[in-house]
Design an enzyme around this catalytic site. Structure first.
Site, PDB file in Angstrom:
ATOM      1  N   LYS A  75     -70.533 -20.829  61.769  1.00 50.67           N
ATOM      2  CA  LYS A  75     -70.413 -19.363  61.718  1.00 50.67           C
ATOM      3  C   LYS A  75     -70.882 -18.748  60.398  1.00 50.67           C
ATOM      4  CE  LYS A  75     -66.712 -18.804  65.109  1.00 50.67           C
ATOM      5  NZ  LYS A  75     -65.462 -18.133  65.439  1.00 50.67           N
ATOM      6  N   ASP A 113     -65.123 -11.666  67.012  1.00 43.16           N
ATOM      7  CA  ASP A 113     -63.794 -12.292  67.118  1.00 43.16           C
ATOM      8  C   ASP A 113     -62.700 -11.287  66.769  1.00 43.16           C
ATOM      9  OD1 ASP A 113     -64.446 -14.897  67.905  1.00 43.16           O
ATOM     10  OD2 ASP A 113     -64.870 -15.508  65.849  1.00 43.16           O
ATOM     11  N   THR A 163     -51.199 -25.113  52.834  1.00 45.22           N
ATOM     12  CA  THR A 163     -51.845 -25.186  51.522  1.00 45.22           C
ATOM     13  C   THR A 163     -51.837 -23.781  50.922  1.00 45.22           C
ATOM     14  OG1 THR A 163     -53.299 -26.842  52.529  1.00 45.22           O
ATOM     15  CG2 THR A 163     -53.942 -26.015  50.351  1.00 45.22           C
ATOM     16  N   LEU A 233     -53.125 -17.162  68.396  1.00 42.15           N
ATOM     17  CA  LEU A 233     -54.569 -17.213  68.680  1.00 42.15           C
ATOM     18  C   LEU A 233     -54.885 -18.368  69.625  1.00 42.15           C
ATOM     19  CD1 LEU A 233     -56.520 -16.404  65.391  1.00 42.15           C
ATOM     20  CD2 LEU A 233     -55.243 -14.905  66.884  1.00 42.15           C
TER      21      LEU A 233
END
Ligand code: NAP
Length: 294
Positions: A75, A113, A163, A233
């Site tokens: 992408k 998206d 993280t 999602l």
């Protein structure tokens, strides 16, 4: 030749998806269903592209391919070869839809998206403006969700990730672009700094995806009691553990299937310069669910 109502001939416009892997993609279902519904002379296929996505895009242009979707891991990598990039896609740094622009001898890149997620939220009357939003994850999707929610006027956005440094990087970057949105980064393992009010939670980690259907990125029931609306999602499985935990604590829960559907619908609209109507959207939703065995 007539295939399932589609006439494939010398005028057929060809579209497709590049990515790796592409074997499980549902995009052909979306686009070929819309083509058949509208009687458009086009077909959509999947092209596995392991290496060199730039060469693949250049080759697609040379072959006369009218438009492409781009999925992981390409992408961002295709952006240097595009002749133009839509403003929002440029800010996100990721495109998923390429539209052929013959005058410029290349493709223009868009990101459908996030508009897809926004349309999916609107469809369920889930507002963003003035909202407190908690985003789980700090990968590519979470970063784009953070950008979208800040750009749509969320009052406060909290990005929680395994993280933490990745959540902090997102918060730094988006605060610079949208200083009016109060942004915070944190750990999924430390829930002591949650907002006081109930919030919209967008689950943007890959945890809970099939076959790991019994996992949720946070299991603590006290966290779920703070969620008025949970949006995962993930859409496979259709009912994720995150969604079940939200519902058990009294909130509303949705999966990512409508986001997938609308990102495709918006790409189809860009390629064909049209608006897809709600009957067509419902037909595609039915076909996607059939494809998932639902
Ligand atoms: P990504 O860049 O690989 O990011 C994955 C994220 O999940 C990271 O935040 C990662 O944390 C977290 N994570 C993974 N395993 C974990 C675990 N065991 N425990 C805690 N956190 C974990 O993926 P992405 O592209 O952002 O996609 C994320 C999800 O969104 C995927 O499930 C994808 O299918 C879905 N998605 C859906 C749509 C749709 O149309 N519905 C569109 C785009 C994406 P670390 O940073 O700590 O590694």
């Amino acid at each position: 030749m007539n295939i399932d109502g589609l006439n494939i001939d010398g005028h057929t416009r060809i579209f497709g998806l590049i990515g790796n892997p592409v074997g499980h993609t549902m995009s052909p279902v979306i686009h070929n269903t819309l083509a058949s519904y509208y009687g458009h002379n086009l077909i959509y296929g999947a092209f596995p592209v392991a290496d060199d996505p730039v060469k693949a895009v250049e080759g697609a242009y040379a072959l006369g391919i009218c438009g492409l979707n781009v999925t992981v891991p390409h992408k961002s990598a295709v952006i240097p070869t595009l002749v133009e990039t839509d403003d929002f896609a440029f800010k996100i740094g990721a495109v998923n839809t390429l539209v052929r622009v013959d005058e410029k001898k290349g493709y223009k890149g868009y990101n459908t998206d996030m508009p897809g997620l926004y349309r999916a939220l609107q469809q369920e009357n889930i507002g963003i403006a003035g909202e407190t939003v908690v985003i789980l994850g700090a990968g590519g999707a979470a970063r784009a969700v953070a950008m979208m929610t800040a750009s749509k006027g969320a009052a406060r956005v909290l990005v929680l990730n395994r993280t933490v440094s990745k959540a902090e990087a997102i918060v730094r970057e988006i605060t610079a672009l949208y200083p009016d949105c109060r942004m915070y980064a944190g750990s999924i393992y430390d829930l002591s700094n949650l907002p006081d009010e109930k919030f919209l939670c967008i689950q943007a980690t890959s945890t809970g995806m099939s076959p790991h259907v019994e996992q949720a990125v946070i299991e603590n029931s006290a966290f779920y009691e703070r969620i008025h609306t949970g949006f995962d999602l993930v859409y496979n499985p259709y009912d994720t553990k995150f969604m079940r935990l939200v519902r058990q604590a009294g909130g509303r829960a949705y999966n990512g299937l409508n986001m997938l559907l609308y990102q495709g619908v918006i790409a189809y609209e860009l390629w064909n310069n049209m608006k897809v109507d709600e009957d067509a959207v419902s037909l595609v939703r039915r076909r996607l669910k059939e494809e998932m065995g639902l």
